[in-house]
Motif scaffolding. Structure first.
Motif, short mmCIF file in Angstrom:
data_model
loop_
_atom_site.label_atom_id
_atom_site.label_comp_id
_atom_site.label_asym_id
_atom_site.label_seq_id
_atom_site.Cartn_x
_atom_site.Cartn_y
_atom_site.Cartn_z
N PHE A 1 0.83 -1.19 0.00
CA PHE A 1 0.00 0.00 0.00
C PHE A 1 0.87 1.25 0.00
O PHE A 1 1.85 1.33 0.74
N ARG A 2 0.47 2.22 -0.84
CA ARG A 2 1.10 3.54 -0.80
C ARG A 2 0.06 4.55 -0.33
O ARG A 2 -1.04 4.64 -0.87
N ILE A 3 0.45 5.31 0.69
CA ILE A 3 -0.38 6.39 1.21
C ILE A 3 0.50 7.63 1.24
O ILE A 3 1.46 7.71 2.02
N GLY A 4 0.21 8.58 0.38
CA GLY A 4 1.04 9.78 0.30
C GLY A 4 2.46 9.43 -0.09
O GLY A 4 2.70 8.78 -1.11
N ASP A 5 3.41 9.84 0.72
CA ASP A 5 4.82 9.59 0.45
C ASP A 5 5.35 8.33 1.10
O ASP A 5 6.56 8.11 1.15
N PHE A 6 4.45 7.49 1.61
CA PHE A 6 4.84 6.28 2.33
C PHE A 6 4.35 5.04 1.59
O PHE A 6 3.18 4.94 1.23
N THR A 7 5.26 4.07 1.37
CA THR A 7 4.89 2.80 0.74
C THR A 7 5.33 1.64 1.63
O THR A 7 6.46 1.62 2.12
N TYR A 8 4.42 0.70 1.82
CA TYR A 8 4.66 -0.45 2.69
C TYR A 8 4.46 -1.73 1.88
O TYR A 8 3.37 -1.98 1.34
N ILE A 9 5.50 -2.56 1.81
CA ILE A 9 5.44 -3.82 1.06
C ILE A 9 6.05 -4.93 1.89
O ILE A 9 7.18 -4.82 2.37
#
Length: 253
Positions: free
Chosen positions: A160-168
């Motif tokens: 998931f990408r939310i704004g300037d943050f991506t979590y994988i």
């Protein structure tokens, strides 16, 4: 956005049951890893990505008093098994918990937690509001979320990408068109299971190589196994912009 790593370990966590390796016997708190999960506090909204078997312990440790939504990356049990404990939030917040996942994830949850979805609702069971997501942006409490489809061997998984943050997490391949969704992120969290090659996860060198290509300001490695090595030692090997996440680590984006 305040990001808190609730857990940074694999499906077995660290220490691994009955293991005698130096990582499992480490006294460094950063080498103690619960199953992988992350909490996002975005202004007054509170989200968690994945509720593994350690969910209760994690939210108690971090004193998370409210939860507005639960997002799932995929259907493996180390990412879903703790969902029953959302009922405490149901009681406190007096509303159903919105859960977000692709159709296969929701089907697994319906099998695992069949009592939530039965015609007869036993008093005190969790209450959920099901939201099936596909590989297109969606809103959670008014916040735009961009799914990033990655492959976990043959299983499609959402980052998931939310704004300037991506979590994988739980990935060993990301298609070029999905990489484009990640580019420009200031902070990227990526799984790095161990130093040796693995059939369904990036190893350390693969994760570092990909992060060098994507060039975030900061990156964190998660979904760590005891085979990666001691936190303090492995971190010395990494470029300055890449750090190894640990349980309880917080940062702002």
């Amino acid at each position: 956005m305040v990001v808190t790593f609730l857990g940074t370990g694999t499906s077995q966590g660290i220490p691994v049951i009955a293991c005698e390796c130096e990582v499992c016997h480490s006294v460094d708190f950063r080498d103690k890893r619960l199953r992988v999960s992350v909490h996002l506090q975005i202004n007054d909204k509170s989200f968690i990505i994945d509720s593994g078997p350690d969910f209760r312990q994690q939210v108690l440790r971090e004193r998370i008093k409210t939860l507005d939504a639960l997002l799932f990356t995929h259907e493996h049990k180390d990412h879903t098994a703790g969902m029953d404990d959302i009922r405490s939030y149901n009681f406190r917040q007096k509303k159903d918990m919105p859960i977000f996942g692709r159709a296969s994830v929701i089907e697994q949850i319906k099998r695992e937690f069949f009592y939530i979805f039965s015609d007869f609702k036993y008093p005190g069971i969790p209450r959920v509001e099901v939201n099936i997501i596909e590989n297109t942006p969606f809103l959670v409490e008014g916040i735009n979320v961009i799914p990033v489809e990655v492959m976990h061997y043959r299983l499609p998984v959402f980052g998931f990408r939310i704004g300037d943050f991506t979590y994988i997490t739980d990935a060993n391949y990301i298609a070029p068109e999905e990489l484009e969704k990640i580019r420009g992120s200031k902070v990227i969290v990526l799984n790095a299971l161990q130093k040796e090659s693995h059939i369904s996860h990036f190893n350390l060198s693969q994760a570092v190589e990909l992060l060098k290509e994507l060039k975030p300001d900061k990156a964190f490695l998660t979904h760590i196994s005891h085979k990666l090595g001691l936190h303090a030692e492995v971190e010395k090997e990494l470029p300055a912009f890449i750090r190894i996440a640990y349980d309880g680590l917080k940062f702002e984006v």
